[in-house]
Scaffold this motif. Structure first.
Motif, PDB file in Angstrom:
ATOM      1  N   TYR A   1      54.074 -16.655  -5.195  1.00 44.18           N
ATOM      2  CA  TYR A   1      55.525 -16.457  -5.160  1.00 44.18           C
ATOM      3  C   TYR A   1      55.923 -15.194  -5.931  1.00 44.18           C
ATOM      4  O   TYR A   1      56.746 -14.403  -5.464  1.00 44.18           O
ATOM      5  CB  TYR A   1      56.220 -17.685  -5.748  1.00 44.18           C
TER       6      TYR A   1
ATOM      7  N   LYS B   1      57.711 -11.991  -4.463  1.00 38.61           N
ATOM      8  CA  LYS B   1      59.014 -11.587  -5.000  1.00 38.61           C
ATOM      9  C   LYS B   1      59.032 -10.086  -5.274  1.00 38.61           C
ATOM     10  O   LYS B   1      60.007  -9.398  -4.966  1.00 38.61           O
ATOM     11  CB  LYS B   1      59.327 -12.368  -6.272  1.00 38.61           C
TER      12      LYS B   1
ATOM     13  N   SER C   1      59.206  -8.197  -2.007  1.00 31.44           N
ATOM     14  CA  SER C   1      60.542  -8.199  -1.395  1.00 31.44           C
ATOM     15  C   SER C   1      61.471  -7.207  -2.083  1.00 31.44           C
ATOM     16  O   SER C   1      62.378  -6.653  -1.461  1.00 31.44           O
ATOM     17  CB  SER C   1      61.142  -9.602  -1.430  1.00 31.44           C
TER      18      SER C   1
ATOM     19  N   GLN D   1      66.327 -14.100  -2.682  1.00 26.96           N
ATOM     20  CA  GLN D   1      65.326 -14.559  -3.636  1.00 26.96           C
ATOM     21  C   GLN D   1      65.556 -16.026  -4.011  1.00 26.96           C
ATOM     22  O   GLN D   1      64.604 -16.803  -4.126  1.00 26.96           O
ATOM     23  CB  GLN D   1      65.384 -13.706  -4.907  1.00 26.96           C
TER      24      GLN D   1
ATOM     25  N   HIS E   1      64.219 -18.367  -1.361  1.00 27.92           N
ATOM     26  CA  HIS E   1      62.765 -18.525  -1.416  1.00 27.92           C
ATOM     27  C   HIS E   1      62.352 -19.412  -2.589  1.00 27.92           C
ATOM     28  O   HIS E   1      61.409 -20.208  -2.473  1.00 27.92           O
ATOM     29  CB  HIS E   1      62.088 -17.164  -1.527  1.00 27.92           C
TER      30      HIS E   1
ATOM     31  N   GLU F   1      62.140 -18.996 -14.124  1.00 30.36           N
ATOM     32  CA  GLU F   1      62.767 -18.491 -12.901  1.00 30.36           C
ATOM     33  C   GLU F   1      64.263 -18.766 -12.876  1.00 30.36           C
ATOM     34  O   GLU F   1      65.050 -17.936 -12.397  1.00 30.36           O
ATOM     35  CB  GLU F   1      62.091 -19.089 -11.662  1.00 30.36           C
TER      36      GLU F   1
END
Length: 466
Positions: free
Chosen positions: A117, A121, A124, A152, A155, A173
């Motif tokens: 992930y 990230k 992206s 974001q 996701h 996060e």
């Protein structure tokens, strides 16, 4: 932190066949292979600290680190990196092309969902028109930024639904989504003010809304001191408070002592949690130590030693201060070798019998270039004195260095260091920023490891030792 520099196959098989239960609780194991790396080292960047580990000829590496709790950090080589999340006891094996980490990353072992992930990230970010985000006008800036974080967030929500994710990762996060958009706004505002030469109040920006959001932030979250955007916002608030204090007390202006006092008062006023206060005071003293030298860092070191309540940071400071023993005044330095502009190998011992004033610089460094006229004047002023004015480039691009030296007719001792930032000279003197000036006596012993710039009062020191 400790590291494992040997890379036997049987150890690798042991780590990844037995699993994390076989690893010491406080240790994480990171192994893998970086293809197409030009470096001989792997770098781990954790917080404000970098540590380097050997990279084998075929790109394999094996690292063991002791950590206290879950962490995110940057791992990479050749000045390219990706982010990893690990927990004490974890083991991970990663492979990647050093020239394209984002698209070639593969991993096995622990925390695969979290780390995949993180890599996606980052990918992206580069695919979402974010690279020139801070150059856009206000409306486009908000449109691109808000769209990026909304995507974001989608996701991240999918990740939470599909996988069993470590709670520490979820906390970090969530903090990322709460604080990173705000840190972007701060950076955008500062960059716009700088490039347009306007005050922040003169810019077309929702300042009151930003101030209101910043005022709501809890500055006592010691559990978020490993989250970069959270600490970046607090650093910004401390900087603003320091300016405010200086503006109200003119006795604190324009002197290093006054600046330090204002910074200390800002911490006292804004930070109530002792752990948070210790963290930022330690960061402040480390910045002074790394970029200004031991003498400049003494006030903040003494304050930290007298007031802190964080034994782990005390231990860390002691290790850092120990590194300075080798470069204190009076210490003799190794006889490092360099290449001069004619291609000949030269050594510092060639200059014994004179004071040696060293300028560590690079062609791409604007502050370095700004010192050149003062350097030339100083060199002319001491033309008949036993002083060697030595410039040492840490350019990675040797041709760029040669071109500038020749085109600008830079006379005198023009040398270049092998391995640039990781040169023996830089490592010995812990050079973290340039220009950096060093003064040696006629026997090759250190007079000042952080000497004044040519634009300053270095002539006073030169006259003292001539």
């Amino acid at each position: 932190m400790k590291h494992l520099s040997v890379f036997p196959l049987f150890l690798l098989l042991f780590v990844f066949s037995c699993g994390p239960k076989q690893v010491v609780d406080s240790t994480i194991i990171i192994a893998g292979q970086f293809f197409n790396s030009e470096s001989k080292e792997v770098e781990i960047y954790m917080g404000n600290d970098s540590e380097f580990f050997p990279l084998a000829e075929d790109g394999h590496f094996l690292i063991g680190l002791e950590i206290d709790d879950y962490r995110t950090f940057q791992l990479g080589t050749d000045r390219r990196s990706f982010e990893l999340f690990m927990v004490p006891g974890d083991s991970i094996y990663v492979t990647a092309d050093a020239k394209d980490f984002r698209n070639s990353f593969q991993a096995s072992g622990d925390r695969i969902a979290e780390n995949t992930y993180l890599v996606e990230k980052t990918r992206s970010y580069f695919e979402s028109n974010m690279m020139d985000l801070f150059e856009k006008d206000k409306d486009e800036y908000f449109e691109v930024k808000n769209g990026f974080f909304a995507d974001q967030r989608k996701h991240f929500d999918q990740l939470k639904q599909a996988q069993e994710i470590h709670p520490g990762f979820l906390k970090l996060e969530e903090a990322y989504f709460e604080y990173t958009p705000l840190s972007f706004d701060i950076y955008y505002l500062n960059s716009q003010a700088f490039f347009k030469n306007l005050t922040k109040e003169e810019l077309d920006f929702p300042m009151e809304e930003l101030k209101a959001k910043l005022a709501e932030i809890d500055l006592g979250r010691s559990d978020l001191l490993i989250e970069g955007s959270y600490t970046a916002i607090i650093s910004h608030l401390l900087g603003e408070k320091t300016k405010e204090i200086s503006n109200h007390d003119t006795t604190l202006q324009n002197t290093p002592e006054g600046n330090e006092r204002a910074a200390f008062l800002a911490m006292e006023e804004l930070l109530e949690n002792p752990a948070v206060k210790d963290f930022f005071l330690f960061r402040h003293l480390m910045e002074n130590l790394q970029f200004k030298g031991l003498e400049a860092a003494k006030p903040s070191i003494e304050k930290f030693q007298a007031e802190n309540q964080s034994p782990k940071l005390v231990s860390k400071l002691e290790k850092e201060l120990k590194k300075w023993d080798a470069i204190m005044p009076g210490m003799e330095i190794p006889d490092f070798s360099f290449e001069d502009i004619s291609g000949e190998m030269v050594q510092l011992s060639n200059l014994k019998g004179t004071l040696v004033y060293i300028d560590i610089w690079a062609t791409w460094c604007k502050p370095c270039i700004e010192e050149h006229p003062y350097w030339d004047q100083l060199k002319a002023d001491y033309e008949d004195q036993p002083v060697s004015f030595l410039t040492i480039s840490i350019d990675e691009n040797k041709e760029a260095w040669e071109k500038m030296v020749i085109s600008k007719n830079m006379e005198g001792l023009q040398w270049i260091a092998e391995k640039a930032w990781r040169s023996d000279l830089n490592l010995h003197f812990m050079v973290n920023s340039i220009p950096r000036f060093i003064l040696l006596d006629g026997e090759g012993k250190i007079i000042d490891p952080n000497a004044e710039r040519p634009s300053g009062d270095i002539w006073k020191t030169l006259d003292q030792f001539l």
